[in-house]
Design a protein around this motif. Structure first.
Motif, PDB file in Angstrom:
ATOM      1  N   GLY A 290       0.815  -1.203   0.000  1.00  0.00           N
ATOM      2  CA  GLY A 290       0.000   0.000   0.000  1.00  0.00           C
ATOM      3  C   GLY A 290       0.843   1.245   0.000  1.00  0.00           C
ATOM      4  N   ALA A 291       2.056   1.135   0.530  1.00  0.00           N
ATOM      5  CA  ALA A 291       2.990   2.255   0.522  1.00  0.00           C
ATOM      6  C   ALA A 291       4.363   1.668   0.774  1.00  0.00           C
ATOM      7  CB  ALA A 291       2.634   3.262   1.600  1.00  0.00           C
TER       8      ALA A 291
ATOM      9  N   ARG B 223      -4.715   7.251   2.591  1.00  0.00           N
ATOM     10  CA  ARG B 223      -3.671   8.151   3.052  1.00  0.00           C
ATOM     11  C   ARG B 223      -2.567   8.372   2.032  1.00  0.00           C
ATOM     12  NH1 ARG B 223      -4.376   9.964   7.820  1.00  0.00           N
ATOM     13  NH2 ARG B 223      -2.292  10.839   7.884  1.00  0.00           N
ATOM     14  N   LYS B 224      -2.950   8.479   0.785  1.00  0.00           N
ATOM     15  CA  LYS B 224      -1.963   8.894  -0.208  1.00  0.00           C
ATOM     16  C   LYS B 224      -2.144  10.388  -0.453  1.00  0.00           C
ATOM     17  CE  LYS B 224      -1.346   4.606  -2.738  1.00  0.00           C
ATOM     18  NZ  LYS B 224      -2.106   3.761  -3.657  1.00  0.00           N
ATOM     19  N   VAL B 225      -1.040  11.044  -0.707  1.00  0.00           N
ATOM     20  CA  VAL B 225      -1.086  12.487  -0.918  1.00  0.00           C
ATOM     21  C   VAL B 225      -1.785  12.798  -2.238  1.00  0.00           C
ATOM     22  CG1 VAL B 225       0.369  14.452  -1.482  1.00  0.00           C
ATOM     23  CG2 VAL B 225       0.950  12.986   0.452  1.00  0.00           C
ATOM     24  N   ARG B 226      -2.740  13.754  -2.226  1.00  0.00           N
ATOM     25  CA  ARG B 226      -3.355  14.215  -3.487  1.00  0.00           C
ATOM     26  C   ARG B 226      -2.601  15.458  -3.920  1.00  0.00           C
ATOM     27  NH1 ARG B 226      -9.705  13.094  -2.274  1.00  0.00           N
ATOM     28  NH2 ARG B 226      -9.963  12.690  -4.480  1.00  0.00           N
ATOM     29  N   ARG B 227      -1.588  15.172  -4.700  1.00  0.00           N
ATOM     30  CA  ARG B 227      -0.602  16.182  -5.041  1.00  0.00           C
ATOM     31  C   ARG B 227      -1.217  17.423  -5.670  1.00  0.00           C
ATOM     32  NH1 ARG B 227       4.267  14.877  -4.572  1.00  0.00           N
ATOM     33  NH2 ARG B 227       3.787  12.688  -4.521  1.00  0.00           N
ATOM     34  N   LYS B 228      -2.070  17.187  -6.654  1.00  0.00           N
ATOM     35  CA  LYS B 228      -2.612  18.301  -7.425  1.00  0.00           C
ATOM     36  C   LYS B 228      -3.419  19.214  -6.501  1.00  0.00           C
ATOM     37  CE  LYS B 228      -3.936  18.177 -12.258  1.00  0.00           C
ATOM     38  NZ  LYS B 228      -4.592  17.208 -13.177  1.00  0.00           N
TER      39      LYS B 228
END
Lengths: 355, 654, 308, 260
Positions: free
Chosen positions: B362-363, B592-597
């Motif tokens: 997952g990470a 919990r993944k970063v939403r970069r945009k």
């Protein structure tokens, strides 16, 4: 440290309410029992059996009796020795007066006599609490011993009330050798301890503890104080009574009423304070402690330390140490050695973490 | 059990279930900690219950091809509902139980949900709230009747009642369900899992029975799993990982899944069950390790000495012993002692004594973290996969563990790299389609039938796959060198005081970063130092904390300098954010993944400040609290420079 | 009739002595809520220390045994020992147990009993000693001649000393500052603390006074029955008195003592022969117990209402 | 929400209670009907707790009648009240400190346990079956009050708010028909109060339990109770629905006069 509890989950309420919920404890207990029953009789000598193991078991049983009353039901008693006396003399008389009386039935009946007397002297507990009650139990202590001395019938008219235990024979087996006496004592004590454990982990025990912890609340949830207290008195006295019978039959052989004096009552009280108030195991740990301490002191003071300590002081060391220990435990660890053991166990279960 | 399908192939989950019910009826299939004990259901009971639910659903009018939404914590009855739905040829649609109402509404609308099985009153309330937006919904079935007495809506029905209906139905038409099960085919869709979607709206990934069974079969054989495994099912049911491990593999191998009592009791429940097979994202392992270290700090000096000594021994030889590599006799003896005094008890307290195989995915997982678990004898491995591949692409084989790889391609899976480094996979576990999104489906599969993972990576000399970053995230600095933000962020996150990090640098001159400190770890650190602070925002802006983080970043820079491909990616400037990035605020995905945009838009002013050389920047941010209220956090954030290092050209990357 | 009176008066006189021991209990209980089972051991300790000093002092000072100088010096030393013992007990044993349930405090004093006995005998030896206060245990000739009653002169004087002690203490408590503070403490610990009465200070004083009372009791009982281990059991005599009179009442202790003393002797004389004698060991207890069933709070105790 | 009230459960008529010379309650009359939540409010020392103590037999009033379920009640001991379905909690928590949460709640079912100590001695068999049967019920209560995670904790180690909840659990375990709560929310924070309110309403709603409650927090009382009795210095000064009581000038006087 040695506990490996992961994976010991409980899938039923039976499993969840076991006496030893942790497998390692179960194994430890079975091993201990196997050792006591199967190994000890072969390796222990006369002295160990007669002067240490048998009295530890018997005092442990008496302490267990007192613990039921004091530790679980919260009623302090200073008359345990008197109930032991009732058990001893009761058993003696059943053996004496009824032909072919089986010994085990006789101690059972002796215990029941003690229970009956216990109920009688427990009656004041309905009105009074705490040390008022403790003082009232002294009445039992003095009265019962006096009765046994004064009324020759109880001791079959022997001088100053001394009784000599009859021979014990169960199913054709003679219990004369120390090994046999030890095994019989161990059996009776184990069974009774187990029964006591069962009581304290079920509704009976919960009622006792409820009365102990907060009697008003106990009554409000429907617990009848009178019944519960008297029941505790009866069962406690029964245990003391059986212990008294074993004391006479398995330990001393001959006893007189004065042998069951206030000092003995105090000794039993000390056992539970040091061993652990409200703990069945603590009763036995306390008994072992109190039986072994004089032995150790004896060794110490007849050995090297003896040379430096005045004789008077040495002979009173036992009193001083007992007294100090009681004070120490009540201040530092009111739940005694059993609690220390429990704390150690907790530490081991959490190891390597501190908490 | 009436298995009318006879010797038919075990190619759908209902058939697998009925098979287990027939061959191992008395083996425990599921346990749930409820009412103080582990209530146990054997395979026969599970099958019976599943039948009842299935027939009950049929009675309600549920038909082949209908979608059934399932929302709630890991409860046996929700797993049963999944199976029941599959029996009828329906498609279970898994929703995250902590999803807010509008997220839920989107999925329900997208999947045209008519039927839903939800856990409790809380979920029912959410459903009722969004009802106007989801006109298709006809029936809501709830598991826990607590608090439902006064709900008069006719569309609501208790699961108990449904099962009762089903039992009557099953009794009257005992052939019905068997016939339905017989109609099932391997390439029917068995489940729909919504991808959290780092970009755009979530998409429903349709997986077939065949795909998940293949993945389960491969994994089972790969790790020699048996019916005797115990697994703790506590990860969201809507996550592909849980579906693979707790549903598909359990259904395939016939082992036992265990549902914890509640969120708060997971750790105790873990300890009680002592699973033999375990799966968790890296953050769970990380939290565990942090707790271990924090708890050890309170220990006495001797205990701490013993602990650190034996942890040293474990670092030296533990992993090698686990991998079966040669280790000297003295090390072996010391490790044995350490196992007695430290590792054994430690694993026991963590509930990991019985673990045979543990996976994380997952990470990326920090090397120290990974090594820690392996060194104390826990066979922790990494895997790689996506929702679209049933979380099944690469697995680390026993004995061939590399800290920075995700292992070799799993059985039945073919992996190749595109020219731009993107990882392409093919195999039976690929998705059938995105639901109602032929465009997206077509986009994700290339003409050769390979699924384009979107990840960039490469194979090392032993054939192990290494992941660098999301392919689309990999960018270039203005000097033309590669910029892989995830790679940098992961390195930052391996530092225990950093919870989240976001790196910037694409089409810029140098790299900068946002940091989220780990409130627990840094808070503890501050307490030991005697620093007073009032909450996250205050703590984050303290001098001492900045220098703590700066040291960490410098270490990362030193590390990056060693890597010829990455030496230009050293971080020049950073700031510590005034709030924790939060999925509720849309900054992170549910996994919990970063939403970069999104973050780049939201915090544009901060990014500008980083590149304009400002020393501080004021910002105001809207936040959503747990109870749904909205608020504002404002702060002036400090920006600091970090030391960088000259590139170490000597070492060549593999 | 004369015989009855003789028994009655004899009983009452020994009752005064019971009351004396009971007084020690009441003082401590009133001030600190501790039921001090060690009071008996303190009596024993006091008497033994006194006798011990009278024996060793001649060697140190040259004052012969039996001289007034020796007596008073030994008395002062014994009293000092009692004060030290009292204060030490309060400091070491009771202070750590503040706020523990009364039953724990009771048990700790049982431990204290053993400790004190051990120390006393450890220092001075275990053998029985005589103690001569210079008062002969002979019938009062006046009463014997005129009423034909045998009343011991010793008992009479001892009772007199005890009464003087009661009165002195009563006056002290009534009219001195410390006495008033003590009464305040007895009424309500918390309230006393809140008006600034130094509780620990008061406790030290009370334990010292209890030591003093124990010394007097020890001298009288010791002179009568010899200084020996059995002096500890004076506590056992005092317990029924307390139950009867209530733990918190000084007059209760006195009246309880008189009732127990008289009824015990009367029972022994008139009831004893029918049951084989030796009933004074338990008769007071049974009497007290029966009484408790009727009035659990004792003669002068306060009724306690459980607040829920 | 249509709630159905039933018959009068307990009717207190002209109750007066004295301790020695002190009058705790003077000529108080009110009744409680089936399924309602009845609050007793009043300043400190108004006699609220004494009123509960009268209802469950801890105190015996010198004057007045108590009609319980249509029958004139004789002098009754607390355990008899318990056996007639009256359970209660206390103002100052009255848990059994030496026992675990589970055991505390189990004691709540003691009246329903029929085996004797002889069965308990032997344990295996009847006693164990009974124990398990009641454990199941107790676990339902634990689940209901959401205290699963502290099941085996000794009650002494729990924070105050949880202890209150355990006490409620013990009372509920008895499956009472009339539940007396003495300041169930005293000393709690807002969140704990909300939880407790929810539990009280749930109990009333799910089991139809009639509840008499003493509470200081006026907001809570007005929110959850159906009818309110107001006491002041041992006398009744108001009785009615929350709205009626709120606007009663005598009540307002008493409250303003005692700086509440």
């Amino acid at each position: 440290m040695f506990y490996r509890e992961a994976g010991q989950f409980k899938a039923s309420y039976q499993a969840d309410s076991r006496i030893f919920p942790i497998r390692q404890d179960q194994i430890g207990f079975v091993a201990l029992m196997a050792f006591l029953f199967l190994v000890v009789p072969f390796i222990a000598n006369q002295y160990w059996l007669q002067a240490v193991l048998i009295p530890v078991l018997i005092f442990g049983l008496a302490a267990l009796g007192l613990n039921i009353l004091t530790g679980y039901a919260g009623q302090l008693s200073l008359g345990s020795a008197a109930f032991m006396a009732v058990g001893a003399f009761g058993t003696y008389n059943f053996m004496l007066r009824i032909d072919g009386m089986p010994f085990l039935v006789a101690i059972l009946l002796g215990g029941l006599c003690a229970a009956a007397v216990g109920i009688l002297f427990g009656l004041p507990s309905l009105r009074i609490k705490g040390f008022y009650l403790a003082v009232a139990t002294l009445a039992a202590q003095f009265f019962i011993v006096w009765v046994l001395v004064k009324f020759g019938w109880f001791s079959n008219y022997s001088s100053s009330g001394v009784i000599t235990a009859q021979r014990v024979n169960i199913l054709g087996i003679d219990f004369r050798s120390p090994e046999m006496k030890y095994l019989l004592t161990l059996t009776v004590v184990t069974v009774l301890a187990l029964l006591a454990k069962n009581m304290v982990r079920s509704s009976t025990g919960r009622k006792w503890m409820a009365v102990r912890d907060m009697d008003v609340a106990a009554e409000v949830i429907g617990i009848r104080l009178m019944r519960t207290k008297l029941q505790a008195f009866a069962i406690s006295s029964f245990y003391c009574g059986v212990a008294g019978a074993l004391y006479a039959y398995m330990y001393l052989g001959t006893v007189e009423p004065e042998g069951f004096n206030l000092d003995l009552s105090f000794k039993i009280l000390f056992m539970i304070i040091i061993g652990g108030v409200g703990s069945i195991m603590g009763s036995f740990i306390g008994a072992a402690f109190i039986v072994l301490l004089p032995v150790l002191l004896n060794v110490a003071f007849h050995g090297s330390i003896g040379a430096f300590v005045p004789a008077d002081l040495a002979s009173n060391m036992e009193l001083i140490i007992f007294g100090s220990l009681i004070i120490f435990f009540l201040i530092v660890e009111p739940h005694g050695l059993a609690r220390l053991w429990q704390l150690a166990k907790e530490k081991l279960r959490l190891w390597p973490f501190p908490h | 059990m009436s298995d009318t399908s006879g010797q038919a192939a075990l190619d759908t989950f209902p058939r697998l279930l009925m098979h287990h019910a027939a061959v191992r009826p008395n083996r425990p299939a599921m346990r749930e900690k409820e009412y103080g004990i582990w209530q146990t259901y054997n395979w026969a009971e599970v099958a019976e219950n599943v039948r009842a639910i299935a027939c009950g659903l049929a009675e309600l009018g549920f038909r082949r091809g209908d979608r059934l939404a399932i929302i709630g914590d890991n409860r046996p009855r929700l797993y049963w509902s999944v199976a029941a739905c599959q029996c009828l040829g329906g498609i279970p649609v898994m929703l995250y139980q902590d999803a807010v109402a509008e997220e839920m509404a989107y999925v329900l609308q997208d999947a045209e949900i008519k039927f839903a099985v939800v856990e409790d009153q809380e979920q029912v309330d959410k459903m009722l709230e969004i009802l106007p937006d989801v006109p298709f919904v006809e029936h809501i079935v709830y598991d826990d009747p607590r608090g439902m007495r006064h709900y008069t809506q006719t569309m609501l029905k208790g699961l108990d009642e449904l099962q009762e209906m089903g039992r009557i139905h099953d009794r009257n038409q005992s052939d019905f369900l068997n016939a339905e099960i017989a109609k099932g085919a391997s390439d029917d869709i068995s489940i729909m899992l919504y991808t959290s979607g780092t970009t755009g709206k979530p998409k429903g990934v349709c997986q077939t029975h065949g795909a998940f069974i293949a993945a389960a079969k491969g994994a089972t054989e790969f790790d020699k799993l048996s019916e005797n495994e115990d697994i703790l099912s506590y990860l969201p049911m809507a996550w592909v990982g849980d579906h693979l491990f707790s549903f598909a593999q359990a259904m395939y191998a016939g082992f036992t899944i265990n549902c914890p009592e509640s969120g708060e009791t997971v750790m105790t429940d873990l300890r009680e069950i002592g699973p033999t097979y375990y799966f968790a994202p890296p953050r769970v392992f990380e939290n565990l390790l942090t707790t271990v270290m924090i708890r050890m700090e309170d220990a006495g000096a001797i205990k701490r000495k013993i602990f650190s000594y034996f942890m040293g021994v474990a670092r030296r030889c533990g992993a090698d012993i686990l991998d079966g590599k040669p280790v000297s006799g003295s090390d072996r003896l010391q490790y044995w002692l350490g196992n007695l005094l430290v590792y054994g008890p430690l694993k026991n307290v963590l509930g990991m004594s019985r673990i045979r195989v543990a996976y994380t995915a997952g990470a990326a997982i920090g090397p120290d973290l990974f090594r820690f678990y392996r060194s104390i004898g826990i066979n922790l491995k990494q895997l790689y996969g996506q929702t679209e591949t049933c979380a099944y692409v690469c697995l680390q084989p026993d004995g061939e563990i590399k800290l920075d790889s995700v292992g070799k391609p799993a059985p039945f899976v073919e992996v190749k790299l595109a020219d731009n480094g993107e990882i392409l996979v093919k195999g039976p576990m690929l998705l059938k389609a995105y639901y109602k999104r032929p465009d997206a489906t077509a986009e994700s599969l290339n003409e050769d039938g390979y699924f384009m993972t979107g990840d960039a990576g490469f194979f090392d000399e032993d054939g192990h796959l290494k992941i660098i970053d999301r392919a689309k995230d990999v960018g270039k600095l203005n000097d033309g060198s590669m910029f892989a933000p995830n790679f940098i962020e992961n390195k930052l996150k391996f530092f225990q005081h950093v919870k989240e990090a976001v790196a910037f640098g694409n089409e810029r001159d140098f790299v900068t970063a946002f940091i989220n400190i780990d409130l627990e770890a840094v808070g503890n650190w501050a307490e030991r130092k005697g620093l007073a602070y009032a909450g996250y925002t205050d703590l984050a802006q303290q001098d001492a904390v900045y220098s703590l983080i700066r040291e960490g970043i410098e270490q990362v820079n030193a590390d990056l300098a060693n890597d010829p491909m990455m030496s230009t990616s050293q971080i020049k400037r950073f700031l510590i954010l005034h709030k924790e990035l939060d999925a509720d605020d849309g900054e992170l995905t549910r996994t919990r993944k970063v939403r970069r945009k999104f973050i780049m838009e939201r915090y544009g002013v901060l990014i500008d400040a980083l590149y304009e050389g400002k020393q501080s920047q004021y910002i105001e941010t809207e936040v959503k609290y747990e109870d749904g209220r909205a608020g504002k956090i404002a702060a002036t954030l400090r920006i600091e420079d970090v030391k960088t290092f000259a590139p170490q050209g000597g070492k060549q990357a593999a | 009739m004369t015989f009855f009176l003789e028994v009655l008066i004899g009983g009452l006189l020994s009752g005064v002595l019971y009351a004396l021991v009971a007084l020690g209990f009441v003082l401590i209980f009133k001030a600190s809520g501790v039921f001090n089972f060690a009071q008996g051991a303190m009596v024993f300790f006091a008497a033994l220390t006194f006798v011990g000093f009278t024996e060793v002092l001649p060697g140190w000072t040259g004052l012969a045994q039996g001289t007034a100088g020796n007596f008073w010096l030994a008395f002062i030393l014994a009293l000092s020992s009692m004060i030290v013992l009292g204060i030490a007990t309060e400091r070491v044993v009771l202070r750590p147990l503040v706020n523990q349930p009364p039953i724990t405090l009771f048990m700790v004093t049982i431990g204290l009993t053993f400790f004190i006995e051990g120390v006393a005998q450890g220092i001075w030896g275990s053998h029985v000693r005589g103690l001569n206060l210079g008062i002969e245990d002979v019938p009062v000739m006046f009463l014997l001649d005129n009423f034909d009653m045998i009343i011991s002169q010793f008992d009479l004087i001892a009772a007199g000393i005890a009464l003087v002690l009661f009165v002195t203490l009563a006056l002290l408590f009534q009219y001195t500052k410390v006495g008033r503070a003590l009464r305040a403490v007895a009424d309500d610990h918390q309230a006393a603390l809140s008006v600034g009465i130094p509780l620990k200070h008061i406790w030290a004083i009370v334990w010292s006074v209890a030591g003093f009372v124990a010394l007097i009791a020890g001298l009288i009982w010791g002179a009568r029955n010899g200084v020996q281990f059995a002096l500890t059991f004076t506590a056992l005599k005092a317990l029924p008195v307390l139950i009867l009179g209530g733990f918190t009442s000084v007059p209760g202790a006195i009246i309880g003592g008189l009732i127990i003393g008289a009824s015990e002797k009367l029972a022994e004389v008139y009831l004893g022969p029918f049951v084989g004698g030796g009933i004074e060991g338990w008769f007071p207890y049974i009497l007290a117990m029966l009484f408790l069933l009727v009035r659990p709070e004792g003669l002068f105790g306060e009724k306690h209402i459980d607040r829920v | 929400m249509a709630r159905q009230f039933g018959d009068v459960v307990i009717d207190l008529q002209n109750i007066s209670l004295r301790f020695g010379g002190v009058k705790a309650l003077t000529d108080i009359s009110f009744n409680v009907v089936e399924h309602e939540i009845r609050a007793i409010i009043g300043p400190n020392g108004a006699g609220k707790s004494s009123m509960l103590n009268v209802i469950n037999g801890v105190y015996h009033p010198q004057e007045g009648n108590i009609i319980f379920r249509g029958q004139q009640r004789q002098k009754m001991e607390p355990y008899e009240a318990a056996s007639q379905g009256i359970a209660r909690t206390f103002q100052n928590i009255a848990l059994f400190k030496g026992m675990s949460v589970l055991d505390n709640i189990m004691t709540g079912r003691n009246l329903m346990m029929k085996t004797s100590f002889l069965h308990h001695m032997l344990y295996w068999g009847k006693a164990q079956r009974e124990e398990i049967e009641h454990r199941k019920k107790v676990e339902e209560v634990i689940d209901f009050l959401e205290i699963q995670s502290i099941r085996k904790t000794p009650v002494g180690r729990l924070p105050y708010g949880l202890q209150k909840r355990v006490e409620l659990a013990r009372a509920l375990a008895a499956e009472p028909t009339l539940l007396l709560l003495d300041e169930p929310m005293a000393g709690m924070n807002v969140e704990e109060k909300q939880d407790m309110c929810r539990f009280i309403l749930d109990v009333n709603d799910q089991f139809g339990t009639t509840i008499v409650l003493i509470e200081h927090d006026m907001g809570v009382v007005m929110d959850i109770s159906d009818r309110v009795v107001v006491l002041d210095y041992g006398k009744k000064i108001g009785d009615g629905t929350p709205d009626e009581v709120k606007n009663d000038p005598k009540v307002i006087d008493a409250y303003l006069g005692t700086s509440h």
